[in-house]
Design a protein around this motif. Structure first.
Motif, short mmCIF file in Angstrom:
data_model
loop_
_atom_site.label_atom_id
_atom_site.label_comp_id
_atom_site.label_asym_id
_atom_site.label_seq_id
_atom_site.Cartn_x
_atom_site.Cartn_y
_atom_site.Cartn_z
N TYR B 31 0.82 -1.20 0.00
CA TYR B 31 0.00 0.00 0.00
C TYR B 31 0.87 1.26 0.00
O TYR B 31 2.03 1.24 0.42
N ASP B 50 -3.62 3.38 -0.06
CA ASP B 50 -3.82 3.82 -1.45
C ASP B 50 -4.93 4.85 -1.63
O ASP B 50 -4.75 5.84 -2.35
N SER B 51 -6.09 4.60 -1.00
CA SER B 51 -7.25 5.44 -1.35
C SER B 51 -8.18 5.76 -0.18
O SER B 51 -9.22 6.38 -0.40
N SER B 65 -4.59 3.98 -7.39
CA SER B 65 -3.42 3.16 -7.67
C SER B 65 -3.60 2.45 -9.00
O SER B 65 -4.70 1.95 -9.30
N VAL B 70 1.02 5.35 -7.96
CA VAL B 70 -0.12 5.80 -7.17
C VAL B 70 -0.25 7.31 -7.37
O VAL B 70 0.74 8.00 -7.67
N SER B 89 5.75 4.20 1.36
CA SER B 89 5.38 2.80 1.25
C SER B 89 6.47 1.98 1.92
O SER B 89 7.24 2.51 2.73
#
Lengths: 122, 107
Positions: B31, B50-51, B65, B70, B89
């Motif tokens: 991630y 990621d989100s 991503s 990303v 990350s």
């Protein structure tokens, strides 16, 4: 609300050992869900992870600094500490402590302390 | 050693959309996270996994991503969004890595 506060000398001489402590308030450092980490930022530059510790004392470090770094924890004081040996001017930075969420393929830092500037100079 | 690559700077006008990218070989398996840092302040997490958006972060911040890249998207940029943004990350051994940072300028 969890808060972290760094403390320690702001000036360290070259070749000596930098020592900082992070005091955690608003939550227990002995939580089984988290690690506790140190990150630094040289003036005007980016962020660099130094290392992290679990409340049990288990540690892992950035390989680039591993030979000089020791991180320890004192659960009775809700604190964890950083020692960086044989410092040079390149170790001058703002040092942050942070809660480190670490599990599986997830790794992130939140929240962070306000940071403390450590200058290496004679 | 593992590296995350970000553009040094991005500029947008108020109300427009800013997109900041971060590239790294391990991103398909690890991630990514995004932090906002304003001058003299500590970094603040704005996107995780990621989100995902932490509570208290405005909805105009989003993450996505695709493969080894990303992207942090800020929709309807406001003057207060001017800051440095860092992606983060980890490599396969768990070593945490930050990108070099992107300075977002609101024109």
């Amino acid at each position: 609300q969890l808060q972290l506060q760094e403390s320690g000398p702001g000036l360290v001489k070259p070749s000596e050992t930098l020592s900082l402590t992070c005091t955690v308030s608003g939550g227990s450092i002995s939580s089984s869900s988290y690690y506790w980490g140190w990150i630094r930022q040289p003036p005007g530059k980016g962020l660099e992870w130094i290392g992290s510790i679990y409340y049990s004392g288990s540690t892992y470090y950035n390989p680039s600094l591993k030979s000089r770094v020791t991180i320890s924890v004192d659960t009775s004081k809700n604190q964890f500490s950083l020692k960086l040996s044989s410092v040079t001017a390149a170790d001058t930075a703002v040092y942050y402590c942070a809660r480190h969420w670490n599990g599986g393929n997830a790794n992130w830092f939140d929240p962070w302390g306000q940071g403390t500037l450590v200058t290496v100079s004679s | 050693s593992y590296e995350l690559t970000q553009p040094p700077s991005v500029s947008v006008s108020p109300g427009q959309t800013a997109r900041i990218t971060c590239s790294g070989d391990a991103l398909p398996k690890q991630y990514a996270y995004w932090y906002q840092q304003k001058p003299g302040q500590a970094p603040v997490l704005v996107i995780y996994k990621d989100s995902e958006r932490p509570s208290g972060i405005p909805e105009r911040f989003s993450g996505s991503s695709s493969g080894t890249t990303v992207t942090l998207t800020i929709s309807g940029v406001q003057a207060e969004d001017e800051a440095d943004y860092y992606c983060q990350s980890a490599d396969s051994s768990g070593t945490c890595v930050f990108g070099g940072g992107t300075k977002l300028t609101v024109l």
